[in-house]
Design a protein around this motif. Structure first.
Motif, PDB file in Angstrom:
ATOM      1  N   ASP C 108       0.447   1.348  -1.945  1.00 40.12           N
ATOM      2  CA  ASP C 108       0.701   2.521  -2.062  1.00 40.12           C
ATOM      3  C   ASP C 108       1.147   2.895  -3.489  1.00 40.12           C
ATOM      4  N   LYS C 109       1.815   1.707  -4.068  1.00 39.88           N
ATOM      5  CA  LYS C 109       2.259   1.874  -5.554  1.00 39.88           C
ATOM      6  C   LYS C 109       1.245   1.864  -6.495  1.00 39.88           C
ATOM      7  N   LEU C 114       5.110  -0.717 -11.784  1.00 33.08           N
ATOM      8  CA  LEU C 114       5.764  -1.072 -13.208  1.00 33.08           C
ATOM      9  C   LEU C 114       4.907  -2.515 -13.307  1.00 33.08           C
ATOM     10  N   LEU C 115       4.933  -3.401 -12.187  1.00 35.76           N
ATOM     11  CA  LEU C 115       4.255  -4.707 -12.045  1.00 35.76           C
ATOM     12  C   LEU C 115       2.828  -4.564 -12.517  1.00 35.76           C
ATOM     13  N   GLN C 116       2.216  -3.685 -12.163  1.00 41.47           N
ATOM     14  CA  GLN C 116       0.811  -3.130 -12.411  1.00 41.47           C
ATOM     15  C   GLN C 116       0.766  -2.774 -13.865  1.00 41.47           C
ATOM     16  N   GLY C 206       5.508  -2.297  -4.866  1.00 42.20           N
ATOM     17  CA  GLY C 206       5.082  -1.691  -3.601  1.00 42.20           C
ATOM     18  C   GLY C 206       5.694  -2.430  -2.514  1.00 42.20           C
ATOM     19  N   ALA C 207       7.037  -2.990  -2.876  1.00 44.93           N
ATOM     20  CA  ALA C 207       7.708  -3.658  -1.726  1.00 44.93           C
ATOM     21  C   ALA C 207       8.248  -2.794  -0.715  1.00 44.93           C
ATOM     22  N   LEU C 208       9.056  -1.944  -1.013  1.00 46.66           N
ATOM     23  CA  LEU C 208       9.413  -0.626  -0.243  1.00 46.66           C
ATOM     24  C   LEU C 208       8.683   0.397  -0.142  1.00 46.66           C
ATOM     25  N   THR C 209       8.257   0.839   1.198  1.00 43.67           N
ATOM     26  CA  THR C 209       7.291   2.119   1.165  1.00 43.67           C
ATOM     27  C   THR C 209       7.803   2.828   2.333  1.00 43.67           C
ATOM     28  N   PHE C 215      -0.184   4.677   2.969  1.00 43.82           N
ATOM     29  CA  PHE C 215      -1.693   4.852   2.861  1.00 43.82           C
ATOM     30  C   PHE C 215      -2.166   6.415   3.136  1.00 43.82           C
ATOM     31  N   LYS C 216      -1.325   7.197   2.626  1.00 40.56           N
ATOM     32  CA  LYS C 216      -1.732   8.699   2.855  1.00 40.56           C
ATOM     33  C   LYS C 216      -2.438   9.067   1.224  1.00 40.56           C
ATOM     34  N   ALA C 217      -1.900   8.645   0.263  1.00 35.26           N
ATOM     35  CA  ALA C 217      -2.698   9.059  -1.055  1.00 35.26           C
ATOM     36  C   ALA C 217      -2.645   8.254  -1.994  1.00 35.26           C
ATOM     37  N   ARG C 218      -3.288   8.104  -3.117  1.00 32.57           N
ATOM     38  CA  ARG C 218      -3.306   7.685  -4.136  1.00 32.57           C
ATOM     39  C   ARG C 218      -2.509   8.268  -5.311  1.00 32.57           C
ATOM     40  N   PRO C 219      -1.476   8.013  -5.937  1.00 35.60           N
ATOM     41  CA  PRO C 219      -0.701   8.631  -6.929  1.00 35.60           C
ATOM     42  C   PRO C 219      -1.658   9.464  -7.759  1.00 35.60           C
ATOM     43  N   TRP C 220      -2.659   8.811  -8.210  1.00 32.86           N
ATOM     44  CA  TRP C 220      -3.504   9.732  -9.321  1.00 32.86           C
ATOM     45  C   TRP C 220      -4.212  11.099  -8.709  1.00 32.86           C
ATOM     46  N   GLU C 221      -4.387  10.686  -7.385  1.00 35.21           N
ATOM     47  CA  GLU C 221      -4.943  11.980  -6.639  1.00 35.21           C
ATOM     48  C   GLU C 221      -4.112  13.345  -6.539  1.00 35.21           C
TER      49      GLU C 221
END
Lengths: 174, 427, 651
Positions: C108-109, C114-116, C206-209, C215-221
């Motif tokens: 989800d992250k 930041l890691l990415q 993405g450790a804490l969600t 799984f609802k949406a990608r941030p860029w959408e």
């Protein structure tokens, strides 16, 4: 009690606690330990050591008990207790054998000693013998390198061990 | 040299205060109380005493930094957490002459203005715990500890604080965290303990051996004391020798005694007539040396010049049957186990190193692995939060530097014939 | 100024920088536009210095230092882009990634990680790690709102520090050590802090969600639009993330005057207003006993006709309007204009169950002057009947900050148990109902007067004494810069208002008073005039019936027509009582439920996210929101409907 700790300790108190299995004597000794420090929290590791001496290991009840006694959040008690390798969470035998496997002991046969011990006791690391007499664990340097390979059984050191001599040592513990 | 630190070691029952006093214990307390604290600090500064825990920081300077900080509440901590593998020098004092340490702490407390001391004792020394507790009780009973020591209005309370098994707690700030009841993870510095240590109060942390030197500095005076041993680091030094020697044990020798003398004269030479292959001069985190280095003097500067460190004075000797890959794997297993997990390079890097060693020892090493090990060390070097990670890479770097052929034998795909023995290290 | 003299100058990447002495290299660099990558560092948490991503070089230094935790010393020359620094970043990234699952495609992250991002910018590109990665069962629930994936965790401890330093709930800890370290709650305990969602936002990976967004949406959408949280009287700033006409999540948008960048879980996860119900999309009008869907034209015409008839038949006094403390000031203003100007009635209020007037009187009398930032500066804080931890959670964080960082003394007086009592120097309980006596006694105590025996006995019955109050005042050290926080719902009559006024006056000039409203616009509904006796701007006017009086009157059929704004925020039982005797019930509603379904005319309303409006928070800060969604079907913002009705009523 500092404000930072008050919130969580208060929350803990809201839940019904089972009657403590810990003796009044233990409570007293922990209280006495707190007097040595400017902050009660400092008695945490001494308290955990005391409980481990009494129970042989730590468990959830122990954590809740200490958390309440010293007004430390339970999560923090777990975090601190789990940091230290000589605080354990598994039941132990009446006698706990710690075999040093660090360099000086390793150079002089610690691994063969461990192999022999496992065979002799019939258990692996962290397990208790069926008769409840022993449990064993590896340990990092115990500062008995001049007697390598060395072990610690409860509070006693035994050094310069061989597969043969370790058997005689074990016989001293019933 | 006449023994100082070990002067009562062979006296039967010296842990008993009556015996200890008969042999000179606490004889310097009165004298020290007659000296103004700042003069006492200066005396220790002039003695040239350097910390015996490993880093070798000038003890008097450490005291001065703390003594200068204004405030009524200060702490004196004794680091009795000698967890550096191979180190057991302090054990002799803790178990056999606890009053020497207590005397040193009383004097140090007076000098820095601390009225409370704690001895942070490693959990692996349960015997010493009982002995220290009893010795402290006796010292209270005799008026060497408490509100009004020797009737001179000096207050100093002392207690033992037992650890629970964590090498990292030998690091000053981790020790403080642990004393305060927390996970033993190092603190950011600055502030340094001298200005903000235990419970954020000015704090001095000295090693057992360092504090044991104090009564002798008071007794002899700084000038006389400074003439002992090496000019750059005066005083007696305790060495703990173990491994493949005939006479392992603790030895009090002048600072600057050569490795050869320590190993061959005092520790009885190499066992079973074998040859020395490698020596770790100052505990697991100090770089390994070889037979070529035997004439190096064991003191801070000489060992540094030879590419290693005096460290804790723990001399571990390997004979020519030792596989240095195996030896290093044992040490990396230790460092991986003891990394506190706070900072990325140490937490991940030591884990990676250990996994590579495990793979090599299980016969699956690849020729590239040696360079990979060096490269992982580089990723740790100079980037860690505390010295643990820096120490962890020393055995790897030094063993590859001196014994690369041992590695090459392991990773050449043909094996060395001793895989069976090596696999045991993998438990 | 002393701070001026403590400025130091140094050089970072060849650029001269002047900052206050004690500024960390990271912040100094930031001030001249140089960004240094970080993981564990967060400006609102204490410095950890543990991830080592921000290593930089200082000329002449033996090894790189962490920019986050190293003060910029005068005259030093710092480099953030040397080969050594870049190599260090590559090495830290490689080490951080060796045990990371690299499951970005299903994380989800992804896209805001930041890691990415740092791996992309600074990472080595390829890993030389061929060993087995550390494995954990994943994800594990920490609560029913928060999940933890320990394999993705980089142990930056931002979440732990949040719980230790900000919420002070301390549910999270690191267990074990070294490579086995993991974030955890104590076994059999849940991460049940009402601020837990902040840790999801703080988590750099993405450790804490959160269960609500997983799984609802990608941030860029998603589109992101600024908004104001509508779920309590704090009015925290938010970013509303929407996709395809749906709100996907709220994120904090730092406003130092309100929220310090935090949100409570009620706000953060409260965006789904539907509760699963279907929205009303067409106007409904009752015909032959049944509500039937009609056109807007018909619905409005019917409303106009029926309102006009009610006034002409029974007189303006038989008509009443109920605004809402959860509706915007504009809507409340229109509602009161509809009633007062168009229908010439004085029967206006903002609640069916409480008289909205006393709190308005309090505001008119100059109470309600405090700002959230006053808490940061207060010498002491007196809380009367207030429970911000429950009703104004972000204010709870502000108060804790004052206690934790400044040791600000708090004196709480409450009739129920509240979390703040545990932070107070003194906390006293009083019996609900004895507020008037309490206020008198407090004022007497502040003035050091004796002679209040009559109400003292009332309080003694509730377990409170003058001695206890004196002790509390002594411990809290009330004085000129005291902040007095009063639960606005305690102000049930004018007497209490004047007692509070007297109390604050007794403390001296400089004391500020906060009326704590638990509704999003309790303050604004009053200043907009949706209360008996006050026009917008709190100008006095003849007083009509209060909400509760209107309910009684409607039940007895002396009030014939009732116009209700924002049905969902009104008590259903009160609506039902009013319905019994009222001839005409008009309401704006989002959903058709028993209460709205009992109306004669039901206008499909726009939710708070579907219209423009101004909300005044409990500290008097007016903030406007813009629509982020379109109303469904034919649903319309209430304001346009009322405007049209008013327009038609003029004709």
């Amino acid at each position: 009690m500092s404000a930072q700790h008050a919130g969580r300790a208060g929350q803990t108190a809201e839940r019904p606690e089972r009657k403590s299995v810990f003796s009044n004597d233990l409570v007293e000794r922990i209280e006495k330990a707190t007097l040595r420090y400017p902050d009660r929290k400092a008695a945490l590791i001494p308290a955990l050591n005391m409980i481990q001496r009494e129970l042989g290991y730590l468990n959830r009840d122990a954590v809740r008990f200490v958390a309440k006694q010293l007004s430390i959040p339970e999560s923090e008690v777990y975090g601190t207790a789990s940091f230290y390798s000589l605080l354990g969470w598994q039941p132990t035998g009446r006698h706990v054998i710690h075999v040093c496997h660090n360099l000086s002991c390793s150079l002089l046969g610690a691994e063969s000693l461990i192999e022999h011990l496992e065979k002799k006791l019939g258990v692996g690391e962290g397990e208790v013998t069926p008769d409840g007499r022993f449990s064993y664990a590896r340990i990092e340097c115990i500062g008995r390198c001049d007697g390598a390979p060395a072990i610690l059984i409860d509070d006693d050191y035994h050094g310069n061990l061989t597969p043969e001599s370790i058997e005689q040592v074990l016989e001293q513990y019933t | 040299m006449e023994k100082m630190l070990f002067k009562r070691i062979d006296v039967p029952n010296a842990a008993d205060i009556t015996v200890a006093e008969k042999h000179g214990a606490y004889s310097q307390v009165g004298k020290a109380f007659g000296i103004k604290p700042e003069d006492l600090v200066n005396e220790v500064k002039r003695s040239g005493l350097r910390g015996r825990g490993g880093a070798g920081f000038p003890a008097g300077l450490k005291w001065e930094l703390c003594a200068r900080v204004p405030g009524d509440v200060k702490y004196l901590l004794c680091n009795a957490d000698e967890g550096e593998p191979g180190t057991f020098k302090d054990r002799f004092i803790l178990e056999q002459d606890p009053h020497l340490l207590i005397e040193g702490m009383i004097i140090a407390g007076h000098a820095i203005g601390a009225q409370q001391g704690y001895i942070y004792l490693r959990a692996e020394y349960p015997k010493a715990a009982g002995i220290l507790e009893k010795a402290i009780e006796q010292a209270y009973a005799k008026g060497f500890l408490g509100k009004n020591i020797l009737g001179k209005g000096v207050k100093f309370d002392l207690s033992v604080h037992g650890g629970a098994g964590a090498y990292i707690c030998g690091e000053e700030t981790a020790l403080i965290e642990s004393l305060e009841g927390k996970r033993g993870q190092p603190r950011s510095r600055p502030p340094f303990p001298a200005s903000s240590g235990a419970w954020r109060k000015p704090t001095v942390i000295n090693n057992v051996e360092t504090l044991a030197n104090i009564p002798f500095i008071v007794a002899l005076g700084a000038e006389t004391y400074a003439k002992i041993g090496e000019e750059s680091a005066p005083g007696p030094k305790l060495f703990a020798v173990s491994g493949a020697v005939n006479n392992p044990g603790g030895f009090e020798l002048p600072m600057g005694t050569t490795l050869r003398e320590i190993i061959y004269t005092h520790a009885g030479g190499i066992k079973d007539g074998k040859q020395l292959k490698a020596v770790i001069p100052g505990g697991a985190s100090t770089p390994m040396l070889t037979a070529d280095h035997l004439d190096v003097k064991a003191d801070f500067n000489s060992l540094m010049a030879a590419g290693s460190m005096l460290g804790s004075g723990a001399v571990i000797v390997m004979d020519d049957t030792a596989c240095m890959v195996n030896v290093t794997a044992v040490l990396i297993r230790f460092f991986e186990h003891e990394s506190c997990g706070k900072c990325t390079p140490c937490r991940e890097g030591t884990g990676w190193l250990y996994k590579v060693y495990r793979r090599i020892l299980s016969g699956e090493g690849k020729p590239d692995d040696v360079d990979l090990l060096l490269s992982i060390c580089e990723s740790i070097r100079g980037k860690c939060f505390c010295p643990l990670g820096e120490g962890a890479i020393q055995p790897v770097l030094s063993s590859i530097a001196h014994f690369r052929s041992d590695y090459e034998q392991c990773v050449n795909g043909r094996g060395c014939g001793r895989e069976e023995q090596c696999r045991k290290v993998l438990h | 100024m002393t701070e001026q003299s403590k400025l130091i100058t140094a050089v970072i990447d060849g650029k001269q920088v002047t900052v206050a002495a004690g500024t960390m290299i990271l912040k100094a660099a930031e001030s001249i536009g140089i960004t240094i990558p970080v993981f564990c560092y967060h400006p609102r948490l204490t410095i950890s210095g543990s991830c080592r991503m921000c290593l930089v070089e200082i000329e002449g230094g033996s090894k790189p230092v962490t920019a986050c935790s190293t003060e910029l010393a005068a005259g030093v020359v710092v480099y953030t882009n040397t080969p050594t620094v870049l190599e260090a970043r590559r090495e830290i990234m490689e080490n951080l990634l060796i045990n990371h699952p690299l499951d970005c495609p299903v994380c989800d992250k992804g896209g805001e990680c930041l890691l990415q991002d740092h791996a992309y910018d600074w990472g080595p590109g390829a890993s030389r790690f061929t060993e087995r990665k550390r494995l954990f069962r994943k994800p594990i629930p920490l609560s029913d709102r928060i999940l933890l994936d320990r394999e993705r965790c980089i142990l930056c401890t931002r979440c732990v520090r949040f719980c230790d330093e900000i919420s002070d709930h301390r549910e999270l800890a690191i267990l074990e050590m070294g490579g086995n370290s993991e974030i955890a709650v104590a076994p059999d305990r849940a991460f049940d802090s009402q601020f837990s969602g902040n840790t999801v936002e703080l988590c750099p990976v993405g450790a804490l969600t959160s269960t609500s967004f997983r799984f609802k949406a990608r941030p860029w959408e998603m589109a992101r639009l600024p908004g104001i949280c509508p779920f309590c009287g704090c009015g925290c700033s938010i970013d509303i993330h929407t996709r395809s006409g749906n709100i996907m999540r709220f994120m904090a948008r730092e406003n130092p005057a309100v929220d310090d960048g935090w949100l409570c879980d009620r706000g953060r996860y409260g965006f789904d207003l539907s509760g699963g119900s279907e929205r009303l999309t067409k106007p409904l009008v009752r015909k032959q006993g049944r509500l039937v869907a009609v056109s807007w034209k018909e619905a409005i015409a019917t409303a106009v006709e029926k309102l006009r008839r009610a006034v002409s038949q029974y007189g303006p006094g038989a008509v009443g309007g109920i605004g809402s403390a959860w509706s915007s000031s504009e809507e409340n203003d229109l509602l009161q204009r509809l009633i007062r100007e168009s229908l010439e009635s004085h029967n206006v209020d903002c609640s069916l169950t409480d008289d909205g007037r006393p709190a308005a009187l309090a505001l008119a009398e100059g109470l309600g002057t405090f700002t959230f930032n006053d808490i940061d500066r207060a010498d002491s804080i007196l809380m009367i009947g207030a429970d911000p931890s429950r009703y104004q959670p972000i204010l709870d964080l502000r108060l804790k900050k004052a206690v934790i960082t400044r040791r600000t003394p708090i004196f709480t007086l409450a009739s129920t148990d509240g979390e703040m009592a545990r932070y107070a120097r003194e906390s006293l309980r009083y019996r609900a109902g004895s507020e008037e006596s309490l206020l008198r006694l407090l004022t007497a105590a502040v003035k050091k007067e004796k002679r209040y025996d009559s109400f003292e006995s009332d309080l003694r019955a509730g377990g409170l004494s003058r001695e206890a109050i004196d002790r509390g005042l002594e411990r809290a050290g009330l004085g000129p810069r005291t902040v007095v926080l009063v639960n606005a719902s305690l102000l049930t009559d004018d007497v209490r208002v004047y007692l509070v006024k007297e109390l604050v006056a007794a403390m001296g000039a400089g004391a500020s008073t906060g009326l704590l409203f638990d509704s999003a616009n309790g303050f604004g509904a009053r200043t907009a005039g949706a209360v008996p006796g006050y026009l917008p701007g709190l100008r006095p006017i003849d007083r009509g019936m209060s909400g509760p009086e209107m309910v009684v009157a409607a039940e007895r059929s002396t009030l014939k027509a009732l116009y209700i704004l924002n049905r969902e925020h009104h008590d259903s039982a009160a609506v039902a009582r009013a319905r019994r005797g009222a001839e005409l019930l008009i309401c704006h509603a989002l959903f058709l439920d028993e209460a709205s379904g009992s109306g004669d005319i039901v206008f499909p309303a726009a939710s708070v996210f579907e219209k423009q409006g101004t909300f005044t928070n409990t500290a008097g800060l007016a903030q406007s929101t813009a629509p982020v969604l379109n109303p469904p079907g034919e649903a319309r913002p209430e304001s346009t409907v009322i405007e049209e009705i008013m327009e038609r009523l003029k004709q």
